[in-house]
Structures are given as structure tokens and as C-alpha cells.
Design a protein around this motif. Structure first.
Motif, PDB file in Angstrom:
ATOM      1  N   ALA A  71       0.660  17.535  -7.419  1.00  0.00           N
ATOM      2  CA  ALA A  71      -0.320  17.997  -8.412  1.00  0.00           C
ATOM      3  C   ALA A  71      -1.672  18.253  -7.747  1.00  0.00           C
ATOM      4  CB  ALA A  71      -0.455  16.971  -9.536  1.00  0.00           C
ATOM      5  N   LYS A  72      -2.060  17.370  -6.821  1.00  0.00           N
ATOM      6  CA  LYS A  72      -3.322  17.578  -6.085  1.00  0.00           C
ATOM      7  C   LYS A  72      -3.238  18.825  -5.205  1.00  0.00           C
ATOM      8  CE  LYS A  72      -6.659  15.586  -5.525  1.00  0.00           C
ATOM      9  NZ  LYS A  72      -7.560  14.544  -5.228  1.00  0.00           N
ATOM     10  N   ARG A  73      -2.053  19.115  -4.667  1.00  0.00           N
ATOM     11  CA  ARG A  73      -1.876  20.331  -3.870  1.00  0.00           C
ATOM     12  C   ARG A  73      -2.201  21.554  -4.724  1.00  0.00           C
ATOM     13  NH1 ARG A  73       1.875  24.022  -3.528  1.00  0.00           N
ATOM     14  NH2 ARG A  73       3.394  22.855  -4.727  1.00  0.00           N
ATOM     15  N   LEU A  74      -1.693  21.569  -5.957  1.00  0.00           N
ATOM     16  CA  LEU A  74      -1.966  22.699  -6.856  1.00  0.00           C
ATOM     17  C   LEU A  74      -3.439  22.762  -7.239  1.00  0.00           C
ATOM     18  CD1 LEU A  74       1.173  22.456  -9.166  1.00  0.00           C
ATOM     19  CD2 LEU A  74       0.724  24.141  -7.359  1.00  0.00           C
ATOM     20  N   LEU A  75      -4.027  21.622  -7.584  1.00  0.00           N
ATOM     21  CA  LEU A  75      -5.448  21.586  -7.945  1.00  0.00           C
ATOM     22  C   LEU A  75      -6.314  22.043  -6.781  1.00  0.00           C
ATOM     23  CD1 LEU A  75      -7.755  20.816  -9.906  1.00  0.00           C
ATOM     24  CD2 LEU A  75      -7.611  18.490  -8.973  1.00  0.00           C
ATOM     25  N   ASN A  76      -6.002  21.570  -5.584  1.00  0.00           N
ATOM     26  CA  ASN A  76      -6.792  21.951  -4.415  1.00  0.00           C
ATOM     27  C   ASN A  76      -6.595  23.416  -4.042  1.00  0.00           C
ATOM     28  OD1 ASN A  76      -8.206  19.550  -4.001  1.00  0.00           O
ATOM     29  ND2 ASN A  76      -6.477  18.632  -2.939  1.00  0.00           N
ATOM     30  N   ALA A  77      -5.403  23.958  -4.272  1.00  0.00           N
ATOM     31  CA  ALA A  77      -5.185  25.392  -4.027  1.00  0.00           C
ATOM     32  C   ALA A  77      -6.060  26.205  -4.975  1.00  0.00           C
ATOM     33  CB  ALA A  77      -3.714  25.741  -4.212  1.00  0.00           C
ATOM     34  N   PHE A  78      -6.142  25.770  -6.224  1.00  0.00           N
ATOM     35  CA  PHE A  78      -7.008  26.428  -7.202  1.00  0.00           C
ATOM     36  C   PHE A  78      -8.471  26.358  -6.757  1.00  0.00           C
ATOM     37  CE2 PHE A  78      -9.714  26.015 -10.998  1.00  0.00           C
ATOM     38  CZ  PHE A  78      -9.486  27.260 -11.576  1.00  0.00           C
ATOM     39  N   ARG A  79      -8.867  25.244  -6.149  1.00  0.00           N
ATOM     40  CA  ARG A  79     -10.236  25.044  -5.675  1.00  0.00           C
ATOM     41  C   ARG A  79     -10.486  25.702  -4.316  1.00  0.00           C
ATOM     42  NH1 ARG A  79     -11.049  18.531  -6.727  1.00  0.00           N
ATOM     43  NH2 ARG A  79     -11.561  18.652  -8.934  1.00  0.00           N
ATOM     44  N   GLY A  80      -9.428  26.226  -3.677  1.00  0.00           N
ATOM     45  CA  GLY A  80      -9.571  26.836  -2.356  1.00  0.00           C
ATOM     46  C   GLY A  80      -9.652  25.817  -1.231  1.00  0.00           C
ATOM     47  N   ARG A  81      -9.117  24.637  -1.462  1.00  0.00           N
ATOM     48  CA  ARG A  81      -9.116  23.566  -0.452  1.00  0.00           C
ATOM     49  C   ARG A  81      -7.689  23.361   0.025  1.00  0.00           C
ATOM     50  NH1 ARG A  81     -12.736  19.374  -4.019  1.00  0.00           N
ATOM     51  NH2 ARG A  81     -14.662  20.579  -3.969  1.00  0.00           N
ATOM     52  N   TRP A  82      -7.449  23.625   1.317  1.00  0.00           N
ATOM     53  CA  TRP A  82      -6.092  23.624   1.844  1.00  0.00           C
ATOM     54  C   TRP A  82      -5.857  22.421   2.746  1.00  0.00           C
ATOM     55  CZ3 TRP A  82      -3.638  26.929  -0.993  1.00  0.00           C
ATOM     56  CH2 TRP A  82      -4.336  28.018  -1.519  1.00  0.00           C
ATOM     57  N   GLY A  83      -4.613  22.160   3.056  1.00  0.00           N
ATOM     58  CA  GLY A  83      -4.214  21.084   3.949  1.00  0.00           C
ATOM     59  C   GLY A  83      -2.950  20.410   3.448  1.00  0.00           C
ATOM     60  N   ARG A  84      -2.451  19.503   4.253  1.00  0.00           N
ATOM     61  CA  ARG A  84      -1.207  18.794   3.926  1.00  0.00           C
ATOM     62  C   ARG A  84      -1.394  17.883   2.717  1.00  0.00           C
ATOM     63  NH1 ARG A  84       1.798  14.191   7.609  1.00  0.00           N
ATOM     64  NH2 ARG A  84       3.440  13.774   6.099  1.00  0.00           N
TER      65      ARG A  84
ATOM     66  N   ALA B  55       0.859  -1.192   0.000  1.00  0.00           N
ATOM     67  CA  ALA B  55       0.000   0.000   0.000  1.00  0.00           C
ATOM     68  C   ALA B  55       0.889   1.232   0.000  1.00  0.00           C
ATOM     69  CB  ALA B  55      -0.904   0.010   1.224  1.00  0.00           C
ATOM     70  N   ILE B  56       0.377   2.286  -0.592  1.00  0.00           N
ATOM     71  CA  ILE B  56       1.080   3.571  -0.553  1.00  0.00           C
ATOM     72  C   ILE B  56       0.160   4.562   0.145  1.00  0.00           C
ATOM     73  CG2 ILE B  56       1.974   5.484  -1.933  1.00  0.00           C
ATOM     74  CD1 ILE B  56       2.937   3.444  -3.953  1.00  0.00           C
ATOM     75  N   GLY B  57       0.702   5.218   1.164  1.00  0.00           N
ATOM     76  CA  GLY B  57      -0.058   6.210   1.910  1.00  0.00           C
ATOM     77  C   GLY B  57       0.063   7.578   1.275  1.00  0.00           C
ATOM     78  N   VAL B  58      -1.067   8.261   1.126  1.00  0.00           N
ATOM     79  CA  VAL B  58      -1.089   9.589   0.507  1.00  0.00           C
ATOM     80  C   VAL B  58      -1.886  10.536   1.406  1.00  0.00           C
ATOM     81  CG1 VAL B  58      -1.839  10.910  -1.509  1.00  0.00           C
ATOM     82  CG2 VAL B  58      -0.930   8.603  -1.815  1.00  0.00           C
ATOM     83  N   TYR B  59      -1.354  11.748   1.581  1.00  0.00           N
ATOM     84  CA  TYR B  59      -2.071  12.806   2.291  1.00  0.00           C
ATOM     85  C   TYR B  59      -2.663  13.755   1.262  1.00  0.00           C
ATOM     86  CZ  TYR B  59       0.242  11.283   6.548  1.00  0.00           C
ATOM     87  OH  TYR B  59       0.674  10.540   7.613  1.00  0.00           O
ATOM     88  N   ASP B  60      -3.966  14.017   1.391  1.00  0.00           N
ATOM     89  CA  ASP B  60      -4.672  14.928   0.493  1.00  0.00           C
ATOM     90  C   ASP B  60      -5.528  15.838   1.364  1.00  0.00           C
ATOM     91  OD1 ASP B  60      -6.215  16.210  -1.425  1.00  0.00           O
ATOM     92  OD2 ASP B  60      -6.829  14.380  -2.449  1.00  0.00           O
TER      93      ASP B  60
END
Length: 161
Positions: free
Chosen positions: A117-130, A79-84
């Protein structure tokens, strides 16, 4: 260096994103986004378990392209752990044959890039976090952290993706 693998841990997976697809769909079938790059592997979920972020437990299925909606039994080798957005999520790595050390390193690299890439997409969407990749882990431990779906009523993810 070889990462530890589970010996033949069978799981049933439903394919949500066929290998090579640009369409990112969630476990309910809803289109989440259109990717600029094709998915390098089959991606789906394990309907028997709910992951820590409230959606079905994610699964990567290595091998040839599978059709959308295909249900198959494969082996979870790791398994690979991912933080979103600060939520931790395991991705079971599945195939019919053991995962090579080269594939393991490639998957960790992919999910490290994916998290950014999800960090950038979520920043564009206004969704923040690690956002980040926790690396290769044990498939049995990932399943143990998940909730058996039979234990709860589930109608879809509790947070928007």
C-alpha cells in the motif's frame, strides 16, 4: 510455526496512532495521511532511539485502544523489518504479554500488505524505491541497530514521510 521472541525486553512507547484511528501521524505529531482503513493496533515510537531511516524507532502496541499521546512501558517481543522507498525500518512488536503465533503471522501479513500500500501511495507522490516486509526478527537486534537518542541531537525525521 512459532517465531523467536525476546523474554520481557521493557521499552517505553509513546502512542501516535490509537488503535482504530484513520489518521496517520508521525513522531512530531504532524498528519502524514488519512488512511482508508483504520489502524488495527496502537502505533507509536520509542523516544529513546532513532531508527535507521532517521525517525524515532517505531513500535506496535497490541491490546486495547490507547489514547493519542499515552506513554507506557511494555515489553518488546520481536520486530518486523519493513522497506519503504529503499529505507529499512524496524517496527518493535510490543505488549504486556507474549505475542501468540497467530498474532505473529497476522502482523507479518499486515506489514507485507502495508508495504505494498505504501508502494502505491509513494508512487502517487513520486517517491520511488524498494518496498517490502523483511519478516519477523529479534527485538534486541532491532534496538542494537538503532541510535540512542541521547547520542545525537534530533529535531524530527530527516526525510519526508
Amino acid at each position: 510455526m512459532m517465531f523467536k521472541q525476546n523474554p520481557r525486553l521493557p521499552v517505553e512507547v509513546v502512542i501516535e496512532i490509537p488503535r482504530g484511528s484513520f489518521l496517520k501521524r508521525g513522531s512530531t505529531g504532524q498528519l502524514d495521511f488519512i488512511s482508508l482503513l483504520p489502524c488495527p493496533f496502537n502505533y507509536g515510537s520509542i523516544p529513546a532511539y532513532i531508527g535507521l531511516e532517521g525517525d524515532l524507532l517505531d513500535a506496535v502496541v497490541l491490546g486495547p485502544r490507547l489514547a493519542l499521546g499515552t506513554t507506557l512501558t511494555v515489553y518488546a517481543w520481536g520486530a518486523i523489518g519493513v522497506y519503504d522507498r529503499g529505507m529499512y525500518d524496524d517496527k518493535l512488536i510490543c505488549s504486556l504479554t507474549p505475542v501468540s503465533p497467530w498474532q505473529q503471522r497476522g502482523l507479518v501479513l499486515f506489514f507485507s500488505c502495508y508495504a505494498q500500500a505504501k508502494r502505491l501511495l509513494n508512487a502517487f507522490r513520486g517517491r520511488w524505491g524498494r518496498h517490502g516486509c523483511g519478516g519477523w526478527g529479534d527485538a534486541a537486534a532491532a534496538i542494537a541497530k538503532a541510535t540512542p537518542r541521547a547520542a545525537v541531537e534530533w529535531y524530527g525525521p530527516s526525510v519526508p514521510f
